[in-house]
Design a protein around this motif. Structure first.
Motif, PDB file in Angstrom:
ATOM      1  N   THR A   1       4.348  -5.477 -22.750  1.00  0.00           N
ATOM      2  CA  THR A   1       5.394  -4.936 -23.617  1.00  0.00           C
ATOM      3  C   THR A   1       5.654  -3.458 -23.366  1.00  0.00           C
ATOM      4  OG1 THR A   1       3.793  -4.438 -25.355  1.00  0.00           O
ATOM      5  CG2 THR A   1       4.869  -6.588 -25.448  1.00  0.00           C
ATOM      6  N   TRP A   2       4.757  -2.778 -22.642  1.00  0.00           N
ATOM      7  CA  TRP A   2       4.912  -1.343 -22.428  1.00  0.00           C
ATOM      8  C   TRP A   2       5.545  -1.002 -21.091  1.00  0.00           C
ATOM      9  CZ3 TRP A   2       4.624   1.754 -26.388  1.00  0.00           C
ATOM     10  CH2 TRP A   2       3.903   1.346 -27.499  1.00  0.00           C
ATOM     11  N   GLY A   3       5.793  -1.974 -20.236  1.00  0.00           N
ATOM     12  CA  GLY A   3       6.498  -1.731 -18.972  1.00  0.00           C
ATOM     13  C   GLY A   3       5.811  -0.721 -18.078  1.00  0.00           C
ATOM     14  N   ARG A   4       6.563   0.263 -17.585  1.00  0.00           N
ATOM     15  CA  ARG A   4       6.048   1.252 -16.653  1.00  0.00           C
ATOM     16  C   ARG A   4       5.177   2.306 -17.327  1.00  0.00           C
ATOM     17  NH1 ARG A   4       8.865   1.699 -11.821  1.00  0.00           N
ATOM     18  NH2 ARG A   4       8.604   3.946 -11.794  1.00  0.00           N
ATOM     19  N   ALA A   5       5.158   2.334 -18.638  1.00  0.00           N
ATOM     20  CA  ALA A   5       4.390   3.359 -19.351  1.00  0.00           C
ATOM     21  C   ALA A   5       2.894   3.180 -19.184  1.00  0.00           C
ATOM     22  CB  ALA A   5       4.755   3.353 -20.829  1.00  0.00           C
ATOM     23  N   CYS A   6       2.429   1.937 -19.091  1.00  0.00           N
ATOM     24  CA  CYS A   6       0.985   1.696 -19.007  1.00  0.00           C
ATOM     25  C   CYS A   6       0.735   0.465 -18.143  1.00  0.00           C
ATOM     26  CB  CYS A   6       0.408   1.511 -20.406  1.00  0.00           C
ATOM     27  SG  CYS A   6      -1.379   1.529 -20.474  1.00  0.00           S
ATOM     28  N   GLN A   7       0.345   0.686 -16.901  1.00  0.00           N
ATOM     29  CA  GLN A   7       0.089  -0.413 -15.971  1.00  0.00           C
ATOM     30  C   GLN A   7      -1.360  -0.379 -15.516  1.00  0.00           C
ATOM     31  OE1 GLN A   7       2.946   0.157 -12.855  1.00  0.00           O
ATOM     32  NE2 GLN A   7       4.593  -0.757 -14.020  1.00  0.00           N
ATOM     33  N   ASP A   8      -1.885  -1.532 -15.145  1.00  0.00           N
ATOM     34  CA  ASP A   8      -3.262  -1.692 -14.654  1.00  0.00           C
ATOM     35  C   ASP A   8      -4.303  -1.105 -15.611  1.00  0.00           C
ATOM     36  OD1 ASP A   8      -2.211  -2.861 -12.347  1.00  0.00           O
ATOM     37  OD2 ASP A   8      -2.046  -0.919 -11.344  1.00  0.00           O
ATOM     38  N   PRO A   9      -4.327  -1.575 -16.864  1.00  0.00           N
ATOM     39  CA  PRO A   9      -5.269  -0.992 -17.821  1.00  0.00           C
ATOM     40  C   PRO A   9      -6.709  -1.444 -17.569  1.00  0.00           C
ATOM     41  CG  PRO A   9      -4.129  -2.819 -18.837  1.00  0.00           C
ATOM     42  CD  PRO A   9      -3.512  -2.627 -17.468  1.00  0.00           C
ATOM     43  N   THR A  10      -7.637  -0.558 -17.852  1.00  0.00           N
ATOM     44  CA  THR A  10      -9.053  -0.885 -17.854  1.00  0.00           C
ATOM     45  C   THR A  10      -9.594  -0.603 -19.249  1.00  0.00           C
ATOM     46  OG1 THR A  10      -9.655   1.329 -17.111  1.00  0.00           O
ATOM     47  CG2 THR A  10      -9.379  -0.345 -15.409  1.00  0.00           C
ATOM     48  N   VAL A  11     -10.482  -1.473 -19.723  1.00  0.00           N
ATOM     49  CA  VAL A  11     -11.003  -1.388 -21.085  1.00  0.00           C
ATOM     50  C   VAL A  11     -12.509  -1.171 -21.033  1.00  0.00           C
ATOM     51  CG1 VAL A  11     -11.177  -2.568 -23.296  1.00  0.00           C
ATOM     52  CG2 VAL A  11      -9.220  -3.002 -21.822  1.00  0.00           C
ATOM     53  N   THR A  12     -12.990  -0.238 -21.836  1.00  0.00           N
ATOM     54  CA  THR A  12     -14.413   0.000 -21.994  1.00  0.00           C
ATOM     55  C   THR A  12     -14.739  -0.113 -23.481  1.00  0.00           C
ATOM     56  OG1 THR A  12     -14.378   1.536 -20.145  1.00  0.00           O
ATOM     57  CG2 THR A  12     -16.296   1.610 -21.575  1.00  0.00           C
ATOM     58  N   ILE A  13     -15.750  -0.921 -23.810  1.00  0.00           N
ATOM     59  CA  ILE A  13     -16.156  -1.131 -25.202  1.00  0.00           C
ATOM     60  C   ILE A  13     -17.553  -0.548 -25.405  1.00  0.00           C
ATOM     61  CG2 ILE A  13     -16.690  -2.892 -26.937  1.00  0.00           C
ATOM     62  CD1 ILE A  13     -13.745  -2.701 -26.326  1.00  0.00           C
TER      63      ILE A  13
ATOM     64  N   GLY B   1       4.431  14.209  -8.820  1.00  0.00           N
ATOM     65  CA  GLY B   1       3.634  13.052  -8.403  1.00  0.00           C
ATOM     66  C   GLY B   1       4.220  11.761  -8.959  1.00  0.00           C
ATOM     67  N   GLU B   2       3.834  10.675  -8.336  1.00  0.00           N
ATOM     68  CA  GLU B   2       4.388   9.372  -8.701  1.00  0.00           C
ATOM     69  C   GLU B   2       3.631   8.675  -9.814  1.00  0.00           C
ATOM     70  OE1 GLU B   2       4.618   7.018  -5.206  1.00  0.00           O
ATOM     71  OE2 GLU B   2       6.104   8.313  -4.260  1.00  0.00           O
ATOM     72  N   ARG B   3       2.355   9.055 -10.038  1.00  0.00           N
ATOM     73  CA  ARG B   3       1.525   8.359 -11.009  1.00  0.00           C
ATOM     74  C   ARG B   3       0.749   9.366 -11.842  1.00  0.00           C
ATOM     75  NH1 ARG B   3      -0.779   3.281  -7.829  1.00  0.00           N
ATOM     76  NH2 ARG B   3      -1.892   3.093  -9.764  1.00  0.00           N
ATOM     77  N   ARG B   4       0.423   8.938 -13.053  1.00  0.00           N
ATOM     78  CA  ARG B   4      -0.402   9.763 -13.928  1.00  0.00           C
ATOM     79  C   ARG B   4      -1.342   8.851 -14.691  1.00  0.00           C
ATOM     80  NH1 ARG B   4       1.230  13.110 -19.206  1.00  0.00           N
ATOM     81  NH2 ARG B   4      -0.747  14.154 -19.472  1.00  0.00           N
ATOM     82  N   THR B   5      -2.597   9.232 -14.802  1.00  0.00           N
ATOM     83  CA  THR B   5      -3.576   8.449 -15.538  1.00  0.00           C
ATOM     84  C   THR B   5      -3.553   8.864 -16.999  1.00  0.00           C
ATOM     85  OG1 THR B   5      -4.957   8.323 -13.563  1.00  0.00           O
ATOM     86  CG2 THR B   5      -6.003   7.810 -15.669  1.00  0.00           C
TER      87      THR B   5
ATOM     88  N   VAL C   1      -9.187   2.837 -23.378  1.00  0.00           N
ATOM     89  CA  VAL C   1      -8.254   2.201 -22.449  1.00  0.00           C
ATOM     90  C   VAL C   1      -7.698   3.276 -21.525  1.00  0.00           C
ATOM     91  CG1 VAL C   1      -6.073   0.957 -22.223  1.00  0.00           C
ATOM     92  CG2 VAL C   1      -7.652   0.368 -24.056  1.00  0.00           C
ATOM     93  N   THR C   2      -7.769   3.031 -20.232  1.00  0.00           N
ATOM     94  CA  THR C   2      -7.205   3.927 -19.236  1.00  0.00           C
ATOM     95  C   THR C   2      -6.181   3.142 -18.430  1.00  0.00           C
ATOM     96  OG1 THR C   2      -9.304   5.091 -19.091  1.00  0.00           O
ATOM     97  CG2 THR C   2      -7.752   5.455 -17.304  1.00  0.00           C
ATOM     98  N   CYS C   3      -4.998   3.714 -18.272  1.00  0.00           N
ATOM     99  CA  CYS C   3      -3.955   3.024 -17.516  1.00  0.00           C
ATOM    100  C   CYS C   3      -3.152   4.028 -16.696  1.00  0.00           C
ATOM    101  CB  CYS C   3      -3.062   2.206 -18.443  1.00  0.00           C
ATOM    102  SG  CYS C   3      -2.272   3.143 -19.739  1.00  0.00           S
ATOM    103  N   ILE C   4      -2.269   3.523 -15.866  1.00  0.00           N
ATOM    104  CA  ILE C   4      -1.454   4.328 -14.959  1.00  0.00           C
ATOM    105  C   ILE C   4      -0.018   4.339 -15.463  1.00  0.00           C
ATOM    106  CG2 ILE C   4      -0.627   4.577 -12.584  1.00  0.00           C
ATOM    107  CD1 ILE C   4      -3.629   4.922 -12.854  1.00  0.00           C
ATOM    108  N   SER C   5       0.558   5.523 -15.566  1.00  0.00           N
ATOM    109  CA  SER C   5       1.962   5.672 -15.925  1.00  0.00           C
ATOM    110  C   SER C   5       2.758   5.954 -14.654  1.00  0.00           C
ATOM    111  CB  SER C   5       2.129   6.819 -16.921  1.00  0.00           C
ATOM    112  OG  SER C   5       3.493   7.058 -17.169  1.00  0.00           O
ATOM    113  N   GLN C   6       3.740   5.110 -14.380  1.00  0.00           N
ATOM    114  CA  GLN C   6       4.569   5.266 -13.179  1.00  0.00           C
ATOM    115  C   GLN C   6       5.721   6.225 -13.462  1.00  0.00           C
ATOM    116  OE1 GLN C   6       4.087   4.115 -10.188  1.00  0.00           O
ATOM    117  NE2 GLN C   6       2.395   2.731 -10.632  1.00  0.00           N
ATOM    118  N   ARG C   7       5.923   7.175 -12.580  1.00  0.00           N
ATOM    119  CA  ARG C   7       7.084   8.068 -12.684  1.00  0.00           C
ATOM    120  C   ARG C   7       7.653   8.373 -11.305  1.00  0.00           C
ATOM    121  NH1 ARG C   7       3.742  13.230 -14.991  1.00  0.00           N
ATOM    122  NH2 ARG C   7       2.583  13.593 -13.104  1.00  0.00           N
ATOM    123  N   ASP C   8       7.630   7.364 -10.452  1.00  0.00           N
ATOM    124  CA  ASP C   8       8.140   7.530  -9.100  1.00  0.00           C
ATOM    125  C   ASP C   8       9.664   7.626  -9.051  1.00  0.00           C
ATOM    126  OD1 ASP C   8       8.419   4.932  -9.892  1.00  0.00           O
ATOM    127  OD2 ASP C   8       7.739   4.048  -8.016  1.00  0.00           O
TER     128      ASP C   8
END
Length: 144
Positions: free
Chosen positions: A81-93, A123-127, A108-115
């Motif tokens: 549902t978040w599209g390019r704002a948050c891709q490839d998330p990793t979860v730590t509990i 830069g094209e990506r931001r964590t 939760v850590t994910c990649i924001s696309q801004r290419d």
């Protein structure tokens, strides 16, 4: 003999073109910066929302292994549902202890696309990272 008014008009000829040439790049850079700011804000919201969902889902389970699986499923279900704002998330509990009792912290850590904004050269990506804590619900364990 020409009047004073006629001589001034000849000096101003072409000045509108110069003004447009000077102002358009400034406006485009401002719009790109505004878009980047909005996208960064949306990425932060996405990471926090995913972390909140992961923490809440994990808090329903007493077993740490099941809590991790529930958190990963919650993130996987709502990341689209978040599209390019948050891709490839990793979860730590992490299970922690707070003043209110036991709690679950989700990171939760994910990649924001801004290419599509190369104008700014950032830069094209931001964590992006998001964090949330939910008190462990010890009286109810969700069934599968």
């Amino acid at each position: 003999m020409t009047s004073w008014r006629g001589r001034g008009q000849e000096r101003d000829r072409g000045s509108a073109s110069v003004e447009v040439i000077l102002i358009v790049p400034v406006l485009l850079a401002f719009l790109a910066l505004l878009t980047l700011t909005g996208r960064s804000y949306a990425a932060g919201l996405a990471a926090d929302a995913l972390a909140h969902g992961a923490a809440r889902s994990a808090s329903l389970y007493l077993d740490p292994g099941e809590a991790r699986i529930a958190a990963e499923c919650a993130v996987a279900e709502s990341v689209g549902t978040w599209g390019r704002a948050c891709q490839d998330p990793t979860v730590t509990i992490q299970h922690t202890f707070t003043a209110g009792g036991r709690a679950v912290r989700a990171d939760v850590t994910c990649i924001s696309q801004r290419d599509d904004l190369p104008v700014l050269g950032l830069g094209e990506r931001r964590t992006i990272s998001g964090h949330a804590t939910s008190v462990l619900d010890v009286h109810r364990e969700q069934e599968r």
